[in-house]
Design a protein around this motif. Structure first.
Motif, short mmCIF file in Angstrom:
data_model
loop_
_atom_site.label_atom_id
_atom_site.label_comp_id
_atom_site.label_asym_id
_atom_site.label_seq_id
_atom_site.Cartn_x
_atom_site.Cartn_y
_atom_site.Cartn_z
N GLU A 205 0.84 -1.21 0.00
CA GLU A 205 0.00 0.00 0.00
C GLU A 205 0.87 1.25 0.00
N ASP A 206 0.36 2.31 -0.63
CA ASP A 206 1.06 3.57 -0.76
C ASP A 206 0.87 4.40 0.51
N GLU A 207 1.85 4.37 1.40
CA GLU A 207 1.74 5.10 2.66
C GLU A 207 1.78 6.60 2.44
N LEU A 208 2.53 7.05 1.46
CA LEU A 208 2.57 8.49 1.19
C LEU A 208 1.20 8.97 0.71
N GLY A 209 0.58 8.22 -0.18
CA GLY A 209 -0.76 8.58 -0.63
C GLY A 209 -1.76 8.56 0.51
N PHE A 210 -1.61 7.59 1.41
CA PHE A 210 -2.49 7.46 2.57
C PHE A 210 -2.40 8.70 3.47
N THR A 211 -1.20 9.26 3.59
CA THR A 211 -0.99 10.42 4.45
C THR A 211 -1.27 11.74 3.74
N GLY A 212 -1.36 11.72 2.41
CA GLY A 212 -1.56 12.96 1.66
C GLY A 212 -0.27 13.70 1.37
N LEU A 213 0.86 13.07 1.63
CA LEU A 213 2.16 13.70 1.35
C LEU A 213 2.62 13.34 -0.05
N ASP A 214 3.52 14.14 -0.59
CA ASP A 214 4.04 13.95 -1.94
C ASP A 214 5.54 13.68 -1.90
N THR A 215 6.07 13.16 -3.01
CA THR A 215 7.50 12.89 -3.09
C THR A 215 8.18 13.80 -4.11
N LEU A 216 9.47 13.92 -3.94
CA LEU A 216 10.37 14.53 -4.91
C LEU A 216 11.54 13.57 -5.08
N ALA A 217 12.19 13.63 -6.21
CA ALA A 217 13.38 12.82 -6.42
C ALA A 217 14.48 13.29 -5.47
N SER A 218 15.22 12.34 -4.93
CA SER A 218 16.37 12.67 -4.08
C SER A 218 17.56 12.99 -4.97
N GLN A 219 18.51 13.70 -4.42
CA GLN A 219 19.68 14.10 -5.20
C GLN A 219 20.72 13.01 -5.31
N TYR A 220 20.92 12.21 -4.25
CA TYR A 220 22.02 11.26 -4.23
C TYR A 220 21.63 9.79 -4.18
N VAL A 221 20.37 9.49 -3.88
CA VAL A 221 19.90 8.10 -3.83
C VAL A 221 18.63 7.97 -4.65
N ALA A 222 18.28 6.74 -5.00
CA ALA A 222 17.09 6.50 -5.82
C ALA A 222 15.79 6.65 -5.02
N ALA A 223 15.86 6.42 -3.71
CA ALA A 223 14.66 6.54 -2.88
C ALA A 223 14.20 8.00 -2.87
N PRO A 224 12.90 8.23 -3.07
CA PRO A 224 12.41 9.61 -3.07
C PRO A 224 12.33 10.20 -1.68
N ARG A 225 12.22 11.50 -1.60
CA ARG A 225 12.07 12.22 -0.34
C ARG A 225 10.66 12.77 -0.23
N VAL A 226 10.28 13.20 0.97
CA VAL A 226 8.98 13.84 1.18
C VAL A 226 9.10 15.29 0.72
#
Length: 103
Positions: A66-87
């Motif tokens: 399940e999409d926890e970010l969608g569940f919380t209403g928060l959005d992501t942006l691409a991170s600068q140094y790793v593949a994992a996105p940031r809030v």
């Protein structure tokens, strides 16, 4: 590869600055640990009081797919140094490459 998940870890610390060492603990082998093991990286997003209510929603027992970010209403942006996105709404973030996991 792991799924995007938003884990509310209150207990993490930075132990060094050269190289920077970030550590957190988990009660049990949860989605975050599996994602770090599978991808080799993670992002630490610092919470603000303004984001506290939304971030606390991520404590819900959701399936690992399940999409926890969608569940919380928060959005992501691409991170600068790793593949994992940031809030996107978070004011401070650190991309981390995992070196070791301890059980």
């Amino acid at each position: 590869m792991g799924h995007i998940n938003l884990a509310p870890y209150s207990f993490f610390n930075v132990f060094n600055y050269k190289p920077p060492i970030v550590a957190f603990s988990s009660v049990g082998w949860k989605d975050t640990i599996c994602n770090v093991r599978d991808s080799g990286e993670f992002v630490v997003n610092l919470a603000t009081r303004a984001l506290a209510e939304q971030l606390n929603l991520s404590c819900a027992e959701l399936a690992s797919t399940e999409d926890e970010l969608g569940f919380t209403g928060l959005d992501t942006l691409a991170s600068q140094y790793v593949a994992a996105p940031r809030v996107r709404q978070g004011p401070r973030v650190s991309g981390v490459q995992a070196d070791a996991l301890a059980a």
